[in-house]
Design an enzyme around this catalytic site. Structure first.
Site, mmCIF file in Angstrom:
data_model
loop_
_atom_site.group_PDB
_atom_site.id
_atom_site.type_symbol
_atom_site.label_atom_id
_atom_site.label_comp_id
_atom_site.label_asym_id
_atom_site.label_seq_id
_atom_site.Cartn_x
_atom_site.Cartn_y
_atom_site.Cartn_z
ATOM 1 C CB CYS A 74 -0.936 -0.003 1.209
ATOM 2 S SG CYS A 74 -0.095 -0.196 2.804
ATOM 3 C CG HIS A 239 -3.888 -0.230 5.223
ATOM 4 N ND1 HIS A 239 -3.304 -0.837 4.135
ATOM 5 C CD2 HIS A 239 -5.097 0.232 4.782
ATOM 6 C CE1 HIS A 239 -4.113 -0.760 3.096
ATOM 7 N NE2 HIS A 239 -5.201 -0.112 3.452
ATOM 8 C CG ASN A 264 -8.654 0.774 2.224
ATOM 9 O OD1 ASN A 264 -7.460 0.569 2.073
ATOM 10 N ND2 ASN A 264 -9.476 -0.119 2.750
#
Length: 650
Positions: A74, A239, A264
């Site tokens: 990510c 994250h 996200n």
């Protein structure tokens, strides 16, 4: 049947990258990440085997969402948003003009560039991509027929050795790799559990954050969750998200409400906060306004208010804006940092690895002169080279408890494995002749508050004209490593290194004793632009010019100038150089000036050797000099490097 045979023949003719093959060696490092459960199940397909009409980009690439797959990268995907915000960066990283899958010239290969340790490195791959069940299993665009993102991810994985080595990392590092710029990190917490960040003075204030949000259209803003809490409970830990927008709803709500729109990379909504769909936060707004805001969010996006943002997220990372000319802009003032210089250096055990300021050996660290010619906003960055240690995934993942006790994320644990704890300090000195121990014992004008395991640390400040001593250091003495020192400034600057003369026997006799100031500059001769030839040609004045300034003072200085050519085809061209004494630093070369100006010194006739050198021991130059590089053949293009050495007066 004949058609099938023809199709197979075409497939065999497509490029297959032998250095990053379509097998498990390109995916796995040691099978100790969660990817190991898919061992033997991942197949490799080309885009035209995944969908019927593959495309590289959408007509509006800035509107395309990135989507994370089963790979924990990510941090890299957040940085990829920079390419959607800048046409300059997009063309820099993914060069235009690459064949599409419908072109007859299509060969099954793809090329991109990644900035690595001071240089844009070209990476070529084939377009076979990891898939599960016939679909991409790592990154992809929300629009599934677009392939710029998975291909760029593959190139980045190749650069790192495997896809698995992209599992966990810092958004800031990926931003630097994709922009060649600088990234800033702040913590959003001021509680005791994050005391290390507090000591750095990098706790982000809300007023500063609101001002920084004005740059959301120009640069990437990413926020990270390092520890699970209410809103991120489903996500677990470590994250990274993307901050899309921020709205001030004070006028429509009657009270101060700031809403942030967050994306996200997983590409699905999984946030459990008061501003999720059906959350109680929307009761504070008019139903029409609430309905409008909810209709704006796409799959994977959600709203949070400012209080929730600072409570639920742990840190924020921003890349410095980069304009369409490739120049950095300040995050503090948004001014363009027009001027930049880079120099490489190293910490050598027993010679220049002096450790931090707690060590008596600190003065032996590498030292650099920074000359600021006018009042300027200056950013000085220290980038250390990767130590090429392999990530100990098993130990890092199985021992998360230990990381939690030190308040470290998995990415930060990996940073400590691969990088030194480094710091950067800057002192202002009145002139070049100064007392080094006395200077270093005084407080610096600016410096990193502590040594950090980050790949790159930097300081930004306003500096008045004058000379500054810049000292990069590791925390521990005798820790070896290589680094790149970068300086960006709104005003004119010059950067040079201070070091002893070479120890090579062939140079010892040529270099008088004492420390030497060294400057290395790179340039090139380009056909029709800057390849003016020798002084026999009227185009001589278009050759590259470099400033060489030797300040006046008591005693004598020695100067050694070397021109070294880089011959890509292993064929050396005839080279030489002249040094002209000119009236002042603002003097510009033109045809008439060079027709009558005699060189102060020359290194001629032109020679076919790789390196040309001229020394002037004992001479004192008190004015500005410019060295002219030139080539006898106006049609040749090649890179060159001009180096200056000057003894520092005692």
């Amino acid at each position: 049947m004949l058609g099938e045979k023809k199709q197979l023949t075409v497939k065999r003719d497509l490029y297959a990258d032998p250095t990053f093959p379509a097998n498990d060696t390109s995916i796995y490092f040691n099978y100790c990440t969660p990817l190991a459960q898919f061992r033997g199940e991942i197949s490799w397909l080309r885009p035209q085997e995944i969908c019927s009409t593959p495309r590289l980009f959408s007509d509006k690439p800035q509107d395309v969402q990135v989507k994370q797959g089963i790979l924990g990268d990510c941090w890299f995907l957040c940085a990829c948003i920079a390419l959607q915000k800048s046409k300059y960066l997009l063309n820099k990283v993914i060069p235009p003009g690459q064949p599409s899958w419908t072109d007859e010239s299509y060969q099954g290969c793809f090329t991109c560039r990644v900035w690595q340790f001071g240089h844009w490195v070209e990476v070529t791959i084939d377009d076979r991509l990891p898939c599960l069940g016939g679909k991409l299993c790592f990154s992809q665009c929300q629009t599934e027929d677009l392939f710029w993102l998975p291909l760029l991810e593959k190139a980045y994985a190749k650069l790192h050795g495997s896809y698995e080595q992209l599992w966990a990392g810092q958004v800031a590092d990926a931003l630097v790799d994709l922009t060649g710029g600088i990234a800033e990190r702040w913590t959003l917490k001021d509680s005791g559990r994050n005391m290390e960040k507090e000591r750095t003075g990098m706790v982000l204030e809300k007023t500063v954050f609101r001002r920084l949000m004005n740059l959301k259209e120009q640069c990437v803003i990413s926020c990270s969750v390092l520890n699970s809490r209410q809103g991120a409970s489903e996500l677990g830990e470590f994250h990274a998200f993307i901050v899309i927008d921020m709205l001030n709803l004070s006028k429509v709500s009657g009270k101060e409400i700031f809403l942030l729109r967050i994306r996200n990379p997983w590409g699905r909504r999984c946030w459990k906060g008061p501003w999720c769909e059906g959350g109680q936060g929307w009761s504070q707004l008019d139903p029409v306004v609430a309905s409008e805001l909810l209709s704006q969010i796409q799959e994977g996006e959600f709203w949070v208010d400012e209080e929730e943002f600072f409570r639920e997220f742990d840190e924020i990372t921003m890349g410095f804006p980069i304009n369409e000319e490739g120049q950095l802009q300040s995050l503090l003032t948004e001014k363009v940092l027009f001027h930049s210089q880079n120099l490489f250096g190293s910490w050598v055990r027993g010679q220049s690895a002096g450790g931090c300021r707690n060590n008596s050996s600190f003065p032996t660290n590498p030292k650099f002169w920074l000359r600021v010619c006018e009042k300027s906003e200056v950013c000085i960055a220290l980038l250390q080279k990767h130590r090429k240690y392999s990530p100990d995934w098993a130990g890092r993942i199985q021992n998360l408890t230990h990381l939690a006790e030190e308040n470290l994320s998995l990415a930060e644990g990996i940073q400590r494995k691969n990088y030194q704890a480094v710091g950067l300090h800057v002192w202002k000195v009145e002139k070049k002749r100064f007392n080094l121990p006395k200077t270093l014992s005084a407080p610096p004008v600016v410096g990193t508050v502590c040594h950090s395991y980050d790949r790159e640390v930097h300081v930004c400040c306003d500096l008045s004209p004058g000379y500054y001593l810049v000292v990069p250091s590791t925390f521990l003495k005798d820790e070896v490593g290589r680094f790149l020192l970068r300086v960006f400034s709104t005003g004119r600057i010059s950067l040079s290194e201070i070091k002893p003369p070479p120890t090579d026997a062939t140079f010892c006799e040529e270099f008088p004793a004492g420390e030497w100031e060294t400057v290395q500059l790179q340039g090139c001769w380009k056909n029709g632009q800057s390849a003016g030839g020798s002084r026999n040609f009227p185009s001589f004045h278009i050759n590259p010019c470099f400033p060489l300034s030797i300040p006046a003072g008591p005693g004598k200085s020695s100067v050694k100038v070397t021109l070294r050519q880089h011959c890509q085809d292993s064929k050396c061209r005839p080279i030489g150089f002249h040094i002209f004494q000119v009236p002042n630093s603002n003097w510009k070369p033109h045809t008439s000036s060079f027709l009558h100006l005699e060189p102060l010194v020359s290194c001629v006739p032109h020679c076919y050797s790789q390196e040309e050198t001229h020394s002037e021991p004992g001479d004192t130059w008190t004015s500005i000099a410019r060295g002219l590089l030139y080539n006898c053949d106006e049609k040749v293009i090649w890179n060159s490097q001009l180096s200056f050495w000057e003894t520092l007066k005692s």
